[in-house]
Design an enzyme around this catalytic site. Sequence first.
Site, PDB file in Angstrom:
ATOM      1  CB  CYS A  89      -9.658  -1.357 -10.269  1.00  0.00           C
ATOM      2  SG  CYS A  89     -10.195  -2.618  -9.116  1.00  0.00           S
TER       3      CYS A  89
ATOM      4  CG  ASP B 224      -6.229  -9.137  -3.211  1.00  0.00           C
ATOM      5  OD1 ASP B 224      -5.205  -9.479  -2.591  1.00  0.00           O
ATOM      6  OD2 ASP B 224      -6.950  -8.192  -2.850  1.00  0.00           O
TER       7      ASP B 224
ATOM      8  CD  GLU C 269     -10.511  -8.271  -4.449  1.00  0.00           C
ATOM      9  OE1 GLU C 269      -9.410  -7.717  -4.590  1.00  0.00           O
ATOM     10  OE2 GLU C 269     -11.376  -7.845  -3.671  1.00  0.00           O
TER      11      GLU C 269
ATOM     12  CG  HIS D 166      -2.191  -0.939   0.614  1.00  0.00           C
ATOM     13  ND1 HIS D 166      -2.204  -2.292   0.843  1.00  0.00           N
ATOM     14  CD2 HIS D 166      -3.240  -0.678  -0.204  1.00  0.00           C
ATOM     15  CE1 HIS D 166      -3.250  -2.818   0.227  1.00  0.00           C
ATOM     16  NE2 HIS D 166      -3.900  -1.866  -0.416  1.00  0.00           N
TER      17      HIS D 166
HETATM   18  C1  PEP Z   1      -6.751  -5.673  -6.216  1.00  0.00           C
HETATM   19  O1  PEP Z   1      -6.752  -6.611  -5.416  1.00  0.00           O
HETATM   20  O2  PEP Z   1      -6.322  -5.744  -7.384  1.00  0.00           O
HETATM   21  C2  PEP Z   1      -7.264  -4.352  -5.798  1.00  0.00           C
HETATM   22  C3  PEP Z   1      -7.455  -3.397  -6.678  1.00  0.00           C
HETATM   23  O3  PEP Z   1      -7.511  -4.139  -4.496  1.00  0.00           O
HETATM   24  P1  PEP Z   1      -6.402  -3.948  -3.343  1.00  0.00           P
HETATM   25  O4  PEP Z   1      -5.070  -3.720  -4.012  1.00  0.00           O
HETATM   26  O5  PEP Z   1      -6.843  -2.780  -2.534  1.00  0.00           O
HETATM   27  O6  PEP Z   1      -6.478  -5.242  -2.617  1.00  0.00           O
HETATM   28 MG    MG Z   2      -7.894  -6.569  -3.582  1.00  0.00          MG
END
Ligand code: PEP
Ligand code: MG
Length: 562
Positions: free
Chosen positions: A498, A451, A427, A185
């Site tokens: 995304c 994910d 995901e 993150h």
């Molecule tokens: C993902 O898992 O690709 C996603 C966009 O969500 P995060 O990265 O917040 O888990």
């Molecule tokens: Mg995710």
Amino acid sequence: MITIQALGVSEGLVKANAFVLRQPALDVSKRAVTDVAAEQARVDDAIERAKQQIEQLMAAAGGEQAEILDAHLMMLDDPDFSDGMKDIIAAESVCAEYACKVNCENFQQMFRAMDDEYMQARAADIGDISDRVQRVLQKVDDDPLDGIDAPCIVVASDLTPSDTAKIGSKPVWGFITQIGGRTSHSAIMARSMGLPAAAGAGERARLIENGDAILLDGCSGAIVVNPDAATEEAFDRKKAQFDEQRRMLEQYRAQPGATADGHRVVIEGNIGTPADAMRVDEVGGEGIGLFRSEFLFMDRADLPGEQEQFEAYRQVAQTMTGRPVIIRTLDIGGDKEVPALALEKEQNPFLGYRAIRICLDREELFLTQLRALLRASAFGDIRIMFPMISSLEEVRSAKAMVEKAKEQLKNEGVAFNEAIKLGIMIEIPVAAICADILAKEVDFFSIGTNDLIQYSCAVDRINDKLAALYRPLHPGVLRLIKMAADAARENGIDCGVCGEMAGSRGMASVLCGLGVTHLSMSASSILAAKNDLAHHSYEDCVRLASSLLGGVSATENESQLV
Ligand code: PEP
Ligand code: MG
């Protein structure tokens, strides 16, 4: 001169001096003491000092933050809290540091055992307060980041989301972390902030000393410490080229995403805070494809209430002036913690009690968010997305909760968009495999490749030792994406991506060829994705995608793309 090869996680080239962030380890080991009274006096002194610190912070804080600090002050004034520590010292003849740790655990256990969700959340406050007392006892500075007052590149073992957010208000030009990867993150936040960054620098990052001159290439992950003149000149040339390329991409700012022959792919931005939406708007984002709402819940001791959430969601809708804004409901767990929920530590957090699983379990929490989202939907094209969906039952339960929130608002006479669109993240591999079933229940899909790759390849997304096994172009991953895109098309719904793959170099054309209709990414990748599409016809994209789908390995596929 020292060179270090890390992973480039946020593009840009920058040179500045190093600010090495070393979080001193706190020693809470059990040490025997002979002078019990002296040790108890240390507790009184530490509590007094901690109170002074909080009072100073309160002078500068306002609103909810001041209320939290006030609650911390009350706790420190509560004789049960200090007596708890002193009793442990007296009973076991142990040091104040150890007594502070045990006292904290005792109080947290007591709060967690209470029925009331609010009281359970107070366990996090106890952690915060005890941490402050512990730091005073050990004479450890409050926050080393406060010491930054000149341009620098931060070098750290890892950065928490609150560190990364704080960096945004300091003259920090880039950062390097020892651990982590592209989808951790801190890396995601660096990209939204447009800050060059490298992660996974490993043990060699320890060779960097405070004040060393650093060249950081956030594209390739190359780091040079105390460069010689020739290396610095070469770096300056590369930086000039990079800046020139950035200028060239400006032509796409006002253009919608499309292939050379006009096949539309909507290019949107990922955000973590309402302020990030402004950067997406600035670079010509066509909407918000992912607002990670959990960032509103992190790095604070309490939960945001309905009104606070509503204001944040409305602000994004208003910034995007009628363009779609997909807001994902709370997706915590994995590497994202919400202290106020005081969740237990788990053996396998990425596979555990997280995201929609928590929301469906804690109706109050979920309803508060859904009500805020619905209320904000009166101010723009807000859409709601549920994360970590693995079954039809979860989708139906989540939709039933939306109905319940709608019913409540209707009874209260509050305005909202009755036809608000609902979607899910794809995901978890079973969701991709059963996409034909799920597509009949929702208005859109958004594939979370971060994910999806983690779960389908069984590779922890934040473990830098496994970075080489994390392969977006694995034929298995591409097949899962194709299954979701096909099911979406057959059922007449949108299918976005995304995850970080959407904004990775050269991936827009590949994903377009797989049948994806929307791509959402960090603001810093939007222009490059439009540029990639503009250089391919739709037929090219389909040909490229089918050739990769027919590849026998990630290695073979990667070599096709260079
Ligand atoms: C993902 O898992 O690709 C996603 C966009 O969500 P995060 O990265 O917040 O888990
Ligand atoms: Mg995710």
